[in-house]
Motif scaffolding. Structure first.
Motif, PDB file in Angstrom:
ATOM      1  N   PHE A   1       0.800  -1.228   0.000  1.00  0.00           N
ATOM      2  CA  PHE A   1       0.000   0.000   0.000  1.00  0.00           C
ATOM      3  C   PHE A   1       0.830   1.275   0.000  1.00  0.00           C
ATOM      4  O   PHE A   1       0.340   2.328  -0.376  1.00  0.00           O
TER       5      PHE A   1
ATOM      6  N   LEU B   1       9.364  -6.979  15.504  1.00  0.00           N
ATOM      7  CA  LEU B   1       8.466  -7.348  14.414  1.00  0.00           C
ATOM      8  C   LEU B   1       7.843  -8.722  14.639  1.00  0.00           C
ATOM      9  O   LEU B   1       6.648  -8.935  14.366  1.00  0.00           O
TER      10      LEU B   1
ATOM     11  N   GLY C   1       9.685  -2.203   9.239  1.00  0.00           N
ATOM     12  CA  GLY C   1       9.783  -2.452  10.671  1.00  0.00           C
ATOM     13  C   GLY C   1      11.167  -2.858  11.138  1.00  0.00           C
ATOM     14  O   GLY C   1      11.441  -2.796  12.333  1.00  0.00           O
TER      15      GLY C   1
ATOM     16  N   THR D   1      14.937   0.072   8.822  1.00  0.00           N
ATOM     17  CA  THR D   1      15.052   1.498   9.117  1.00  0.00           C
ATOM     18  C   THR D   1      15.420   1.747  10.580  1.00  0.00           C
ATOM     19  O   THR D   1      16.341   2.497  10.880  1.00  0.00           O
TER      20      THR D   1
ATOM     21  N   SER E   1      18.979   3.086  12.386  1.00  0.00           N
ATOM     22  CA  SER E   1      19.018   4.195  13.354  1.00  0.00           C
ATOM     23  C   SER E   1      19.747   3.760  14.620  1.00  0.00           C
ATOM     24  O   SER E   1      20.500   4.533  15.213  1.00  0.00           O
TER      25      SER E   1
ATOM     26  N   VAL F   1      17.146  10.350  13.966  1.00  0.00           N
ATOM     27  CA  VAL F   1      16.447   9.939  12.741  1.00  0.00           C
ATOM     28  C   VAL F   1      16.730  10.958  11.625  1.00  0.00           C
ATOM     29  O   VAL F   1      16.911  10.594  10.463  1.00  0.00           O
TER      30      VAL F   1
ATOM     31  N   PRO G   1      17.307   6.946   7.539  1.00  0.00           N
ATOM     32  CA  PRO G   1      17.529   5.546   7.140  1.00  0.00           C
ATOM     33  C   PRO G   1      17.040   5.189   5.735  1.00  0.00           C
ATOM     34  O   PRO G   1      17.515   4.220   5.154  1.00  0.00           O
ATOM     35  N   LEU G   2      16.085   5.939   5.208  1.00  0.00           N
ATOM     36  CA  LEU G   2      15.743   5.736   3.789  1.00  0.00           C
ATOM     37  C   LEU G   2      16.145   7.005   3.052  1.00  0.00           C
ATOM     38  O   LEU G   2      15.601   8.081   3.303  1.00  0.00           O
TER      39      LEU G   2
ATOM     40  N   TYR H   1      15.371  12.488   0.775  1.00  0.00           N
ATOM     41  CA  TYR H   1      15.182  12.881   2.176  1.00  0.00           C
ATOM     42  C   TYR H   1      16.529  13.150   2.867  1.00  0.00           C
ATOM     43  O   TYR H   1      16.614  13.994   3.758  1.00  0.00           O
TER      44      TYR H   1
ATOM     45  N   GLY I   1       9.024  10.906   5.822  1.00  0.00           N
ATOM     46  CA  GLY I   1       8.166  11.393   4.743  1.00  0.00           C
ATOM     47  C   GLY I   1       7.190  12.432   5.262  1.00  0.00           C
ATOM     48  O   GLY I   1       7.359  12.961   6.377  1.00  0.00           O
TER      49      GLY I   1
ATOM     50  N   HIS J   1       1.316   9.425   2.964  1.00  0.00           N
ATOM     51  CA  HIS J   1       2.115   8.202   3.117  1.00  0.00           C
ATOM     52  C   HIS J   1       3.082   8.285   4.294  1.00  0.00           C
ATOM     53  O   HIS J   1       3.893   7.369   4.484  1.00  0.00           O
ATOM     54  N   ARG J   2       3.013   9.386   5.076  1.00  0.00           N
ATOM     55  CA  ARG J   2       3.988   9.528   6.169  1.00  0.00           C
ATOM     56  C   ARG J   2       4.034   8.230   6.986  1.00  0.00           C
ATOM     57  O   ARG J   2       2.997   7.619   7.250  1.00  0.00           O
ATOM     58  N   CYS J   3       5.231   7.840   7.364  1.00  0.00           N
ATOM     59  CA  CYS J   3       5.458   6.533   7.989  1.00  0.00           C
ATOM     60  C   CYS J   3       4.427   6.215   9.070  1.00  0.00           C
ATOM     61  O   CYS J   3       4.281   6.950  10.047  1.00  0.00           O
TER      62      CYS J   3
HETATM   63  C1  HEM Z   1       6.295   4.559   5.186  1.00  0.00           C
HETATM   64  C2  HEM Z   1      10.622   5.801   6.969  1.00  0.00           C
HETATM   65  C3  HEM Z   1       9.971   2.749  10.716  1.00  0.00           C
HETATM   66  C4  HEM Z   1       6.088   0.946   8.436  1.00  0.00           C
HETATM   67  C5  HEM Z   1       7.517   5.159   5.355  1.00  0.00           C
HETATM   68  C6  HEM Z   1       8.054   6.187   4.490  1.00  0.00           C
HETATM   69  C7  HEM Z   1       9.272   6.513   4.985  1.00  0.00           C
HETATM   70  C8  HEM Z   1       9.503   5.722   6.170  1.00  0.00           C
HETATM   71  C9  HEM Z   1      10.246   7.519   4.410  1.00  0.00           C
HETATM   72  C10 HEM Z   1       7.381   6.747   3.232  1.00  0.00           C
HETATM   73  C11 HEM Z   1       6.806   8.110   3.514  1.00  0.00           C
HETATM   74  C12 HEM Z   1       6.295   8.829   2.319  1.00  0.00           C
HETATM   75  O1  HEM Z   1       6.234   8.267   1.215  1.00  0.00           O
HETATM   76  O2  HEM Z   1       5.939  10.010   2.506  1.00  0.00           O
HETATM   77  C13 HEM Z   1      10.801   5.107   8.154  1.00  0.00           C
HETATM   78  C14 HEM Z   1      11.893   5.325   9.077  1.00  0.00           C
HETATM   79  C15 HEM Z   1      11.713   4.468  10.132  1.00  0.00           C
HETATM   80  C16 HEM Z   1      10.497   3.711   9.869  1.00  0.00           C
HETATM   81  C17 HEM Z   1      13.008   6.333   8.866  1.00  0.00           C
HETATM   82  C18 HEM Z   1      12.552   4.253  11.358  1.00  0.00           C
HETATM   83  C19 HEM Z   1      13.400   5.125  11.852  1.00  0.00           C
HETATM   84  C20 HEM Z   1       8.860   1.994  10.431  1.00  0.00           C
HETATM   85  C21 HEM Z   1       8.321   0.947  11.277  1.00  0.00           C
HETATM   86  C22 HEM Z   1       7.234   0.415  10.613  1.00  0.00           C
HETATM   87  C23 HEM Z   1       7.081   1.166   9.373  1.00  0.00           C
HETATM   88  C24 HEM Z   1       8.881   0.542  12.648  1.00  0.00           C
HETATM   89  C25 HEM Z   1       6.325  -0.714  11.008  1.00  0.00           C
HETATM   90  C26 HEM Z   1       6.582  -1.702  11.796  1.00  0.00           C
HETATM   91  C27 HEM Z   1       5.816   1.796   7.381  1.00  0.00           C
HETATM   92  C28 HEM Z   1       4.660   1.633   6.510  1.00  0.00           C
HETATM   93  C29 HEM Z   1       4.705   2.689   5.579  1.00  0.00           C
HETATM   94  C30 HEM Z   1       5.902   3.452   5.896  1.00  0.00           C
HETATM   95  C31 HEM Z   1       3.598   0.543   6.607  1.00  0.00           C
HETATM   96  C32 HEM Z   1       3.706   2.982   4.460  1.00  0.00           C
HETATM   97  C33 HEM Z   1       2.792   4.128   4.870  1.00  0.00           C
HETATM   98  C34 HEM Z   1       1.828   4.567   3.766  1.00  0.00           C
HETATM   99  O3  HEM Z   1       2.109   4.383   2.592  1.00  0.00           O
HETATM  100  O4  HEM Z   1       0.780   5.102   4.119  1.00  0.00           O
HETATM  101  N1  HEM Z   1       8.419   4.898   6.373  1.00  0.00           N
HETATM  102  N2  HEM Z   1       9.990   4.123   8.654  1.00  0.00           N
HETATM  103  N3  HEM Z   1       8.080   2.097   9.299  1.00  0.00           N
HETATM  104  N4  HEM Z   1       6.533   2.897   6.992  1.00  0.00           N
HETATM  105 FE1  HEM Z   1       8.188   3.565   7.883  1.00  0.00          FE
END
Ligand code: HEM
Length: 410
Positions: free
Chosen positions: A94, A157, A249, A252, A256, A289, A294-295, A323, A353, A357-359
């Motif tokens: 998604f 996770l 999960g 990233t 960090s 962060v 991390p991304l 980013y 983000g 779509h923010r994380c």
């Molecule tokens: C989306 C970074 C941790 C699950 C994202 C995005 C970024 C990001 C850059 C995309 C945002 C965008 O397109 O605007 C990070 C970073 C993390 C982290 C830097 C840790 C320092 C996690 C964790 C989980 C997770 C722990 C779940 C266990 C997701 C999911 C999305 C997402 C499911 C999709 C959200 C969407 O599309 O609505 N993350 N993330 N992330 N992240 Fe993370």
């Protein structure tokens, strides 16, 4: 003809920021600083990944992310990384969907990361962190990535999914291969990646069947399987969404956790500040962060002709949101290359983000990092890198393969 872009930037001036070495050798900050200064919306007509735009300033990235219809995330346009989705492994997720499909699926998983869900997780995260830190050998070299960062994030996770505990390290292996951009340039690695991701699809396929028959349970996997938005997904789609959580999960947060050790070694004055004032730990998490990012990027595809920062963008153009660069943008962050736990606006980083779509896991990641820092301080544990970290040579996952350390008590 590419309007303003072609007029002001002939191909010989093009800067390709996708070379793996730039990241493996940690040289990317200087290249992005140049782009932000000289040509913040930069067109690269030729690269291994084809032509693409680099968006390097904080303000321009926020602008693009605020317009999800104009700048699509959809896998049908090629997805959310500069690497066009691999046609051999189509795993729609998604994060790589637009409205309305995105909305329904995000709503299904987001309660697992709500403040009350995190309160429920908090004591167990602390207990796991304490047990792990107390098991580390004092005065003997070990790899922080493997023993601490990977272990804590896979435990997290596995708990979230109620994943078979003895197999939890598979989650880290799958995340490593899913995010591995070297596979794009080597047919042998590409075949290996396909084989490993297929194992993941098969493994989750079995879990899916088991949980489907078992009825609704509190773990995230079961909630996804029994939800309106996800119960009818094709197995490939279901696995795509799981892969998203596996990468999101583990990778990233893991990078960090290692970034913490690298940052404190490079900017040691921060340790004394944290020891003197525990109130700084919350801000230290945001700063970590930001500094690590991390991304490095997410990618969008323009759905109509438009403009970013005065540059003409055509429908179908690949727009890469860096980013890592936004988080070092001097217009927002003073002395941006420094790691500084007292930075007043660290929370303005874009590492999670921005927009729809923010994380979704941001709070969970922050909680894990918060507890890790607090427990290191509680133990007066000093983590000393024994040599420079081995970095991941990738323009996507910005992190570390290995960081040998030794620990002592202050
Ligand atoms: C989306 C970074 C941790 C699950 C994202 C995005 C970024 C990001 C850059 C995309 C945002 C965008 O397109 O605007 C990070 C970073 C993390 C982290 C830097 C840790 C320092 C996690 C964790 C989980 C997770 C722990 C779940 C266990 C997701 C999911 C999305 C997402 C499911 C999709 C959200 C969407 O599309 O609505 N993350 N993330 N992330 N992240 Fe993370």
């Amino acid at each position: 003809m590419r309007g303003l872009a072609a007029a002001s930037h002939p191909e010989s001036d093009a800067i390709d920021v996708t070379a793996n070495d730039l990241y493996g050798e940690g040289r990317w900050p200087e290249v992005f600083a140049r782009l932000r200064r000289d040509d913040p919306v930069h067109y690269c007509p030729e690269s291994f990944y084809g032509p693409y735009w680099s968006i390097t300033r904080h303000a321009d990235i926020s602008h693009v992310e605020a317009l999800p219809q104009l700048f699509s995330s959809s896998w049908t346009h090629g997805g959310i990384t500069i690497l066009h989705d691999d046609p051999d492994i189509q795993l729609p997720m998604f994060i790589a969907m637009d409205r309305p499909e995105h909305t329904a699926m995000r709503r299904t998983v987001s309660p697992a990361f709500s403040p009350s869900a995190l309160t429920d997780h908090s004591a167990a995260i602390r207990a796991r962190t304490i047990a792990l830190l107390d098991s580390l050998p004092v005065g003997e070299p070990f790899d922080w990535v493997d023993r601490v960062s990977t272990e804590l994030t896979t435990q997290m996770l596995a708990t979230l999914f109620d994943f078979p505990w003895e197999d939890r390290r598979l989650l880290a292996t799958w995340a490593n291969w899913a995010g591995d951009f070297r596979a794009a340039v080597s047919p042998a690695l590409r075949r290996k990646r396909q084989r490993i991701l297929q194992q993941m699809v098969d493994y989750f396929g079995r879990l899916w069947e088991e949980r489907r028959h078992a009825g609704l349970a509190p773990d995230l996997l079961s909630r996804m399987i029994h939800s309106d938005a996800m119960s009818n997904l094709r197995p490939q789609e279901f696995c795509g969404n799981l892969m998203l959580l596996v990468i999101g999960g583990t990778d990233t947060t893991r990078n960090s956790m290692t970034g913490l050790v690298v940052a404190l070694e490079a900017f040691p004055e921060n340790r004394a500040l944290l020891d003197a004032d525990r109130g700084l730990v919350v801000n230290a998490v945001s700063e970590l962060v930001r500094w690590q990012t991390p991304l490095s990027h997410m990618r969008r595809t323009a759905t109509e002709d438009t403009e970013i920062g005065g540059k003409a963008i055509r429908a179908g153009d690949k727009v890469v949101l860096w980013y890592n660069s936004a988080n070092r943008d001097e217009a927002v962050f003073t002395d941006a290359d420094r790691f500084d736990v007292t930075r007043p606006n660290a929370r303005r980083h874009l590492a999670f983000g921005f927009g729809i779509h923010r994380c979704v896991g941001a709070r969970l990641a922050e909680l894990q990092l918060y507890i890790l820092i607090e427990e290191i301080l509680n133990r007066q544990m000093v983590v000393t890198p024994l040599h420079a970290p081995m970095r991941i040579p990738s323009p996507f996952a910005n992190g570390y393969r290995k960081q040998m350390v030794s620990i002592s008590r202050s």
